[in-house]
Scaffold this active site. Structure first.
Site, short mmCIF file in Angstrom:
data_model
loop_
_atom_site.label_atom_id
_atom_site.label_comp_id
_atom_site.label_asym_id
_atom_site.label_seq_id
_atom_site.Cartn_x
_atom_site.Cartn_y
_atom_site.Cartn_z
N GLY A 218 77.98 35.22 96.52
CA GLY A 218 78.78 35.47 97.72
C GLY A 218 79.19 34.23 98.48
CD GLN A 219 78.18 28.11 98.37
OE1 GLN A 219 77.52 28.14 97.33
NE2 GLN A 219 78.30 27.02 99.10
CG HIS B 249 77.55 28.14 104.82
ND1 HIS B 249 78.17 27.73 103.64
CD2 HIS B 249 77.70 29.48 104.88
CE1 HIS B 249 78.69 28.79 103.03
NE2 HIS B 249 78.42 29.87 103.75
CG ASN C 34 75.22 33.90 100.47
OD1 ASN C 34 74.21 34.55 100.26
ND2 ASN C 34 76.09 34.23 101.40
CG HIS D 212 75.32 33.35 106.28
ND1 HIS D 212 76.55 33.81 106.65
CD2 HIS D 212 75.49 32.74 105.08
CE1 HIS D 212 77.44 33.50 105.72
NE2 HIS D 212 76.81 32.84 104.76
CB ILE E 12 85.73 34.11 111.79
CG1 ILE E 12 85.78 33.99 110.27
CG2 ILE E 12 85.84 32.76 112.48
CD1 ILE E 12 87.14 33.51 109.76
#
Length: 119
Positions: free
Chosen positions: A98-99, A105, A92, A107, A36
């Site tokens: 930065g998670q 997951h 991450n 990226h 998003i």
């Protein structure tokens, strides 16, 4: 219990269809959907349908599902036609890296020049 859906997890809710997402691909073990807040023209998250907080815990408990994520990342890159020009797969792990959602997951980023090191 590890692997079980978590009621307060955004990505578990996406897997369950309770929260909408722009799904790019879905398999028996993974869901891939558009981020998003994209950081590149292609920015797709590939998640396992099972809940583990990070890539290391998933790989330790269910290595085949971890492999499925990598295979799907490659298919996402092909789907978005960034496979020939190059793409990055980023996991991450931990807030310091930065998670922000603690459901494993990857990226998949591509479609523009990606400098190294990132961030």
């Amino acid at each position: 219990m590890p692997g079980e859906p978590q009621a307060d997890c955004l990505f578990c809710k996406i897997v369950a269809g309770e929260v909408p997402a722009t799904v790019v691909r879905e398999t028996g073990t993974t869901v891939a959907f558009r981020d998003i807040n994209p950081q590149a023209p292609t920015h797709v998250l590939v998640i396992p349908k099972v809940h583990y907080p990070d890539a290391a815990s998933l790989a330790a408990a269910e290595p085949q599902v971890a492999a499925d994520i990598l295979a799907e990342a490659a298919k996402v890159a092909e789907h978005d036609q960034v496979d020939a020009t190059g793409y990055r797969i980023v996991f991450n792990t931990g807030a310091g890296a930065g998670q922000t959602v603690f459901h494993t997951h990857a990226h998949v980023l591509g479609g523009r020049g990606l400098q190294w090191p990132p961030g």
